[in-house]
Write an enzyme that holds these catalytic residues in place. Sequence first.
Site, PDB file in Angstrom:
ATOM      1  CB  VAL A   1      -0.883  -0.058   1.244  1.00 12.29           C
ATOM      2  CG1 VAL A   1      -1.731   1.193   1.050  1.00 12.29           C
ATOM      3  CG2 VAL A   1      -1.864  -1.341   1.331  1.00 12.29           C
TER       4      VAL A   1
ATOM      5  CB  VAL B   1      -4.927  19.892  -0.306  1.00 13.96           C
ATOM      6  CG1 VAL B   1      -4.446  20.553   0.875  1.00 13.96           C
ATOM      7  CG2 VAL B   1      -5.057  18.426  -0.396  1.00 13.96           C
TER       8      VAL B   1
ATOM      9  CE  LYS C   1     -10.681  -6.377   6.330  1.00 16.80           C
ATOM     10  NZ  LYS C   1     -10.388  -7.221   5.137  1.00 16.80           N
TER      11      LYS C   1
ATOM     12  CG  ASP D   1      -8.987  -9.474   7.360  1.00 14.22           C
ATOM     13  OD1 ASP D   1      -8.140  -8.439   7.401  1.00 14.22           O
ATOM     14  OD2 ASP D   1      -9.897  -9.380   6.613  1.00 14.22           O
TER      15      ASP D   1
ATOM     16  NE  ARG E   1      10.602  -5.205   8.087  1.00 14.31           N
ATOM     17  CZ  ARG E   1       9.555  -6.013   8.218  1.00 14.31           C
ATOM     18  NH1 ARG E   1       9.068  -6.542   9.244  1.00 14.31           N
ATOM     19  NH2 ARG E   1       8.814  -6.092   7.186  1.00 14.31           N
TER      20      ARG E   1
END
Length: 441
Positions: free
Chosen positions: A24, A43, A214, A210, A55
């Site tokens: 993502v 914006v 949600k 999962d 990492r």
Amino acid sequence: MSDSAVQELPGRPIGVAVLGMGNVGTEVVRILIENADDIRARVGAPVELRGVAVRDTARERPGIHPALLTGDAEALVARDDVDLVVELVGGIEPPRTLIRAALEAGKSVITANKALMAAYSGELSEAAARNRVDLYFEAAVAGAIPVIRPLTQSLAGDSVNRVAGIVNGTTNYILSEMAETGADYADVLAEAGRLGYAEADPTADVEGYDAAAKAAILASIAFHSRVTADDVYREGITAITADDLEAAKKFDCTVKLLAICERLNDGGAERISARVYPALIPLEHPLAAVNGAFNAVVVESENAGRLMFYGQGAGGAPTAAAVMGDLVMAARNRVYSGRGPLESTYASLPIAPIDDVPTRYYVSMRVADRPGVLAQISGAFAERGVSISAMRQEGAGEDARLIIVTHRASDRAQSETVAGLEEMDSVIEVSSVLRLEGTDD
Ligand code: NAP
């Protein structure tokens, strides 16, 4: 866009820190860079990427200047020129600590982290409220599909009664393939792994964790109450067989892993039910047509009626689209000194245990083929106040199979009936028990 439009912009640049550059994060960084001009116009100020925490800083990452990469997420979050923090690392720690630090420092946060929000949205929302900043998490539920904003904003003046959906693409892919090909669970799971639809360790998906995370997020915002993943009743799909899907077809149904959040009203005292389990749904139900890795969420509210949201529930670019929507909103709020709504828990509705939830059951069993058995079995249902809606007998002799579909009754009465059937001499084996959803009676 014309230069004059750019010159009229009121705001100073908004600095963004992205934490995580995986599936993502990579797409968010790409969109931020590629669409910089449009984002600036929407914006009302330039939105500038200050840095990306990962990492492994040594790994080559196309699409980003190496000087923007850092292994020190904490220091990046703390920088004075960072206004917005986008958390795309995943898991509980370090995201929880990093997000708290950002909020306490007066920075708005966007996250796609369902596990974190399902467990700690309370403390994080409180920190955001105290510091008068935004905490957005549209991408945490159903990827690209807008469902958080419709619930928190579009329906803010209505009363939501039910949110039910297919919110896990891996399990929906597996069940769709089983329904279409007649293949068994284990074979389809292996194929899903080869195609990249299932992770090397599929437990979180196939056991329903999962979807439960949600469901907790959806129930919290739909009913203005605090619901965590531990409050969600959960069953996965590992026990579903090719026979179940075949039998479902005979009842004009299919099997889907559903996340259901419902407002229960038993005699005036309102409670919430949040649950995840595989269920039969009629083929004409809108969720029955949601196949493959797609997600869909059906919202039912007092005045708006039934709304359905459908689309890609995962994937780098689709999820990044939802993150970017949040990012543009949070950045606009900075420019115009506003704030969006935060999770509210004013209703504080209690959670009902699954035993108290009215459900319908589908029970398939092998029974002895002798006179009086049907009467004995229907008696077991009647004894516990469960009435039978349909009964079908298939085969004869040793292979005789009886399928019963019940009317609505408390889940406790239904499950106790099944336990009673398992004790009966005339029942050789209860081979399948599934709940039935998406029907009125
Ligand atoms: P991912 O591909 O595993 O990427 C995670 C990123 O975080 C990697 O870049 C990793 O660095 C970095 N990271 C890990 N530990 C870190 C640390 N201690 N400090 C700084 N960076 C660290 O994950 P993803 O699939 O992009 O998912 C990100 C989030 O979005 C998760 O919360 C996930 O649940 C959510 N989400 C994902 C999807 C999807 O389709 N993938 C859909 C909806 C929501 P390295 O690159 O150096 O390993």
